[in-house]
Design a protein around this motif. Structure first.
Motif, PDB file in Angstrom:
ATOM      1  N   TRP A 191      18.005  -1.076   9.689  1.00  0.00           N
ATOM      2  CA  TRP A 191      17.562  -1.152   8.273  1.00  0.00           C
ATOM      3  C   TRP A 191      16.253  -0.437   8.176  1.00  0.00           C
ATOM      4  CZ3 TRP A 191      13.155  -2.531   5.947  1.00  0.00           C
ATOM      5  CH2 TRP A 191      13.486  -2.832   4.442  1.00  0.00           C
ATOM      6  N   PHE A 192      15.371  -0.269   9.203  1.00  0.00           N
ATOM      7  CA  PHE A 192      13.998   0.535   8.807  1.00  0.00           C
ATOM      8  C   PHE A 192      14.249   2.139   8.685  1.00  0.00           C
ATOM      9  CE2 PHE A 192      11.759  -3.384  10.465  1.00  0.00           C
ATOM     10  CZ  PHE A 192      10.749  -3.479   9.352  1.00  0.00           C
ATOM     11  N   LYS A 193      15.212   2.267   9.728  1.00  0.00           N
ATOM     12  CA  LYS A 193      15.641   3.656   9.705  1.00  0.00           C
ATOM     13  C   LYS A 193      16.350   4.127   8.538  1.00  0.00           C
ATOM     14  CE  LYS A 193      16.025   4.091  14.883  1.00  0.00           C
ATOM     15  NZ  LYS A 193      17.059   4.677  15.942  1.00  0.00           N
ATOM     16  N   ASP A 194      17.242   3.328   7.804  1.00  0.00           N
ATOM     17  CA  ASP A 194      17.979   3.545   6.657  1.00  0.00           C
ATOM     18  C   ASP A 194      16.960   3.716   5.549  1.00  0.00           C
ATOM     19  OD1 ASP A 194      20.146   3.600   8.155  1.00  0.00           O
ATOM     20  OD2 ASP A 194      20.867   1.620   7.725  1.00  0.00           O
ATOM     21  N   HIS A 195      15.886   3.013   5.439  1.00  0.00           N
ATOM     22  CA  HIS A 195      14.971   2.862   4.452  1.00  0.00           C
ATOM     23  C   HIS A 195      13.776   3.976   4.648  1.00  0.00           C
ATOM     24  CE1 HIS A 195      17.113  -0.862   3.600  1.00  0.00           C
ATOM     25  NE2 HIS A 195      16.586  -0.550   2.316  1.00  0.00           N
ATOM     26  N   GLY A 196      14.011   4.636   5.774  1.00  0.00           N
ATOM     27  CA  GLY A 196      12.921   5.831   5.945  1.00  0.00           C
ATOM     28  C   GLY A 196      11.332   5.052   6.226  1.00  0.00           C
ATOM     29  N   ILE A 197      11.208   3.925   6.860  1.00  0.00           N
ATOM     30  CA  ILE A 197       9.893   3.048   6.995  1.00  0.00           C
ATOM     31  C   ILE A 197       9.449   3.206   8.520  1.00  0.00           C
ATOM     32  CG2 ILE A 197       8.589   1.036   6.665  1.00  0.00           C
ATOM     33  CD1 ILE A 197      10.518   0.341   4.554  1.00  0.00           C
ATOM     34  N   PRO A 198       8.402   3.711   8.897  1.00  0.00           N
ATOM     35  CA  PRO A 198       8.022   3.751  10.201  1.00  0.00           C
ATOM     36  C   PRO A 198       7.602   2.438  10.597  1.00  0.00           C
ATOM     37  CG  PRO A 198       6.547   5.036   8.944  1.00  0.00           C
ATOM     38  CD  PRO A 198       7.617   4.671   8.095  1.00  0.00           C
ATOM     39  N   VAL A 199       7.850   2.153  11.956  1.00  0.00           N
ATOM     40  CA  VAL A 199       7.184   0.902  12.578  1.00  0.00           C
ATOM     41  C   VAL A 199       6.228   0.983  13.509  1.00  0.00           C
ATOM     42  CG1 VAL A 199       8.021  -1.291  13.507  1.00  0.00           C
ATOM     43  CG2 VAL A 199       9.389  -0.529  11.723  1.00  0.00           C
ATOM     44  N   LEU A 200       5.081   0.320  13.386  1.00  0.00           N
ATOM     45  CA  LEU A 200       4.011   0.559  14.409  1.00  0.00           C
ATOM     46  C   LEU A 200       4.560  -0.229  15.584  1.00  0.00           C
ATOM     47  CD1 LEU A 200       0.883   1.294  14.868  1.00  0.00           C
ATOM     48  CD2 LEU A 200       0.564  -0.978  14.192  1.00  0.00           C
ATOM     49  N   ASN A 201       4.243   0.542  16.812  1.00  0.00           N
ATOM     50  CA  ASN A 201       4.678   0.030  18.304  1.00  0.00           C
ATOM     51  C   ASN A 201       3.858  -1.170  18.295  1.00  0.00           C
ATOM     52  OD1 ASN A 201       2.852   1.956  18.458  1.00  0.00           O
ATOM     53  ND2 ASN A 201       2.738   1.587  20.634  1.00  0.00           N
ATOM     54  N   TRP A 202       4.290  -2.130  18.989  1.00  0.00           N
ATOM     55  CA  TRP A 202       3.305  -3.240  19.130  1.00  0.00           C
ATOM     56  C   TRP A 202       3.452  -3.974  20.468  1.00  0.00           C
ATOM     57  CZ3 TRP A 202      -0.547  -4.132  16.110  1.00  0.00           C
ATOM     58  CH2 TRP A 202      -1.283  -5.377  15.858  1.00  0.00           C
ATOM     59  N   PRO A 203       2.491  -4.267  21.202  1.00  0.00           N
ATOM     60  CA  PRO A 203       2.490  -5.032  22.299  1.00  0.00           C
ATOM     61  C   PRO A 203       2.977  -6.446  22.325  1.00  0.00           C
ATOM     62  CG  PRO A 203      -0.031  -4.815  21.824  1.00  0.00           C
ATOM     63  CD  PRO A 203       0.741  -4.183  20.767  1.00  0.00           C
ATOM     64  N   ALA A 204       3.358  -7.033  23.099  1.00  0.00           N
ATOM     65  CA  ALA A 204       4.225  -8.566  23.217  1.00  0.00           C
ATOM     66  C   ALA A 204       2.883  -9.502  23.286  1.00  0.00           C
ATOM     67  CB  ALA A 204       5.124  -8.864  24.457  1.00  0.00           C
ATOM     68  N   ASN A 205       3.079 -10.575  22.893  1.00  0.00           N
ATOM     69  CA  ASN A 205       2.164 -11.765  22.999  1.00  0.00           C
ATOM     70  C   ASN A 205       0.663 -11.308  22.768  1.00  0.00           C
ATOM     71  OD1 ASN A 205       4.140 -13.400  23.702  1.00  0.00           O
ATOM     72  ND2 ASN A 205       3.658 -13.465  25.863  1.00  0.00           N
ATOM     73  N   SER A 206       0.525 -10.723  21.660  1.00  0.00           N
ATOM     74  CA  SER A 206      -0.784 -10.281  21.102  1.00  0.00           C
ATOM     75  C   SER A 206      -1.250 -10.563  19.721  1.00  0.00           C
ATOM     76  CB  SER A 206      -0.796  -8.644  21.294  1.00  0.00           C
ATOM     77  OG  SER A 206       0.059  -8.041  20.782  1.00  0.00           O
ATOM     78  N   ASP A 254       3.908   5.978  -3.768  1.00  0.00           N
ATOM     79  CA  ASP A 254       4.630   7.166  -3.318  1.00  0.00           C
ATOM     80  C   ASP A 254       4.090   7.322  -2.028  1.00  0.00           C
ATOM     81  OD1 ASP A 254       6.699   7.325  -5.227  1.00  0.00           O
ATOM     82  OD2 ASP A 254       5.537   8.733  -6.247  1.00  0.00           O
ATOM     83  N   ALA A 255       2.891   6.949  -1.487  1.00  0.00           N
ATOM     84  CA  ALA A 255       2.222   7.201  -0.400  1.00  0.00           C
ATOM     85  C   ALA A 255       2.589   6.504   0.801  1.00  0.00           C
ATOM     86  CB  ALA A 255       0.591   6.752  -0.486  1.00  0.00           C
ATOM     87  N   ASP A 256       2.685   7.514   2.023  1.00  0.00           N
ATOM     88  CA  ASP A 256       3.341   6.729   3.187  1.00  0.00           C
ATOM     89  C   ASP A 256       2.511   5.610   3.790  1.00  0.00           C
ATOM     90  OD1 ASP A 256       5.150   8.918   3.247  1.00  0.00           O
ATOM     91  OD2 ASP A 256       4.053  10.320   4.234  1.00  0.00           O
ATOM     92  N   PHE A 257       3.017   4.600   4.321  1.00  0.00           N
ATOM     93  CA  PHE A 257       2.613   3.508   5.123  1.00  0.00           C
ATOM     94  C   PHE A 257       3.279   3.268   6.431  1.00  0.00           C
ATOM     95  CE2 PHE A 257       5.923   1.488   2.798  1.00  0.00           C
ATOM     96  CZ  PHE A 257       6.162   0.472   3.463  1.00  0.00           C
ATOM     97  N   ILE A 258       2.866   2.475   7.293  1.00  0.00           N
ATOM     98  CA  ILE A 258       3.377   1.982   8.456  1.00  0.00           C
ATOM     99  C   ILE A 258       3.471   0.332   8.385  1.00  0.00           C
ATOM    100  CG2 ILE A 258       3.179   2.058  11.143  1.00  0.00           C
ATOM    101  CD1 ILE A 258       1.414   4.685  10.886  1.00  0.00           C
ATOM    102  N   PHE A 259       4.533  -0.004   8.642  1.00  0.00           N
ATOM    103  CA  PHE A 259       4.828  -1.449   8.579  1.00  0.00           C
ATOM    104  C   PHE A 259       4.508  -1.914  10.228  1.00  0.00           C
ATOM    105  CE2 PHE A 259       7.698  -5.219   9.029  1.00  0.00           C
ATOM    106  CZ  PHE A 259       6.886  -5.953   7.615  1.00  0.00           C
TER     107      PHE A 259
END
Length: 334
Positions: free
Chosen positions: A251-266, A230-235
């Protein structure tokens, strides 16, 4: 008796420094790691102002600076090309001398590391990302579930190991490395957290938004429930088209899962890349004959990844961000 060995540059420097401090030759020899007679010979030579014997150098300091500039301008040239350009600048030196001077300057010929090409805009975004995450602790990074896809081939090309063989065994099947014109391959999706790895998903078709959401539904969500409860996590995911599609974001918003912002080509920021590297290195000695055997080998090797390995990789994330800041957004050693 044999001749007294000449001192190295480091030993000479140590000897000169200690001699100026008034140390005895016995103490100097012990500190410099050489014989007392060598110390005595060096001190006497310096006191008499005698120059070192040997052939006079054929190049000046200016010539050496020119050589260093040539190498730095295009480090992918071979010794012959560099020698030709150096002599064209008016320097009289052999190819061997050119090579020796390059080695004395600290240059070594190595296989270059392969990194994604970053334009200036991407570097700035990567730098901004690292500055934003620089205060994240290792404990905060444990809340992130990292994911990535990787391609595995039956033939691993240059990653294959060398072979020990005797004379006449060059064509022995035991000593051959198999070559396939169109090697079978599989695309694999995997994820990890500080608690361990998730089950692998072998992708059988081109990954579009629908296929990717199916992977998230049947592989990522069950693994997240098992690892985090039940703990929060970031994908975390990269910016592949299927990942950044509007349908996937929904899909992520509907499931309430936060997504980590990520730089391109890294990819050097993603610890999952390190896991793929570990798996492929362990598989260097495997010889699967078809895609089914390849999948079985990948599964077995992936299962050997321990939670301790994952935890160490997650703990390294603060060092990753610090390295990006130090390199001003350019690729790092990771």
């Amino acid at each position: 008796m044999g001749k007294t060995a000449d001192l190295t540059v480091v030993q000479k420097t140590t000897t000169d420094t200690l001699h100026k401090e008034g140390k005895t030759q016995k103490v100097i020899a012990k500190e410099a790691g050489c014989s007392q007679s060598s110390v005595s010979k060096h001190i006497n030579r310096e006191a008499k102002g005698r120059k070192r014997c040997g052939r006079k150098k054929c190049t000046s300091n200016r010539d050496n600076r020119t050589l260093e500039r040539i190498v730095k301008q295009n480090p992918f040239k071979n010794v012959g090309e560099i020698h030709k350009e150096w002599t064209a600048a008016g320097v009289s030196a052999s190819r061997t001398t050119t090579h020796r001077h390059m080695q004395d300057m600290g240059f070594s010929c190595r296989i270059p590391c392969v990194k994604p090409l970053l334009n200036n805009r991407q570097r700035q975004k990567c730098l901004a990302w690292a500055k934003d995450k620089k205060d994240w602790t290792a404990a905060e990074w444990t809340k992130v579930m990292f994911s990535d896809e990787s391609k595995f081939c039956i033939s691993f090309g240059n990653q294959a190991p060398r072979v020990w063989r005797k004379r006449g065994e060059a064509q022995n099947p035991r000593c051959l490395r198999s070559s396939v014109k169109f090697p079978q391959s599989v695309m694999v999706w995997g994820a990890m957290s500080s608690a361990g790895v998730d089950p692998l998903c072998f992708l059988r078709s081109k990954v579009n938004a629908a296929v990717y959401q199916d992977v998230l539904e049947h592989f990522m969500l069950p693994a997240a429930d098992q690892l985090y409860g039940d703990a929060d996590f970031i994908f975390q995911q990269d910016l592949a088209p299927a990942h950044s599609a509007k349908a996937t974001s929904t899909w992520f918003k509907d499931h309430g899962i936060p997504v980590l912002n990520w730089p391109a080509n890294s990819p050097d920021l993603n610890p999952t890349e390190n896991l793929w590297g570990i798996v492929k290195r362990k598989m260097r000695y495997a010889r699967p004959n078809n895609a089914e055997e390849l999948q079985a080998t990948i599964r077995a090797t992936w299962a050997l990844i321990t939670p301790e390995q994952c935890h160490r990789l997650i703990d390294s994330m603060p060092r990753h961000t610090a390295a990006v800041i130090q390199e001003k957004g350019a690729p790092t050693k990771y």
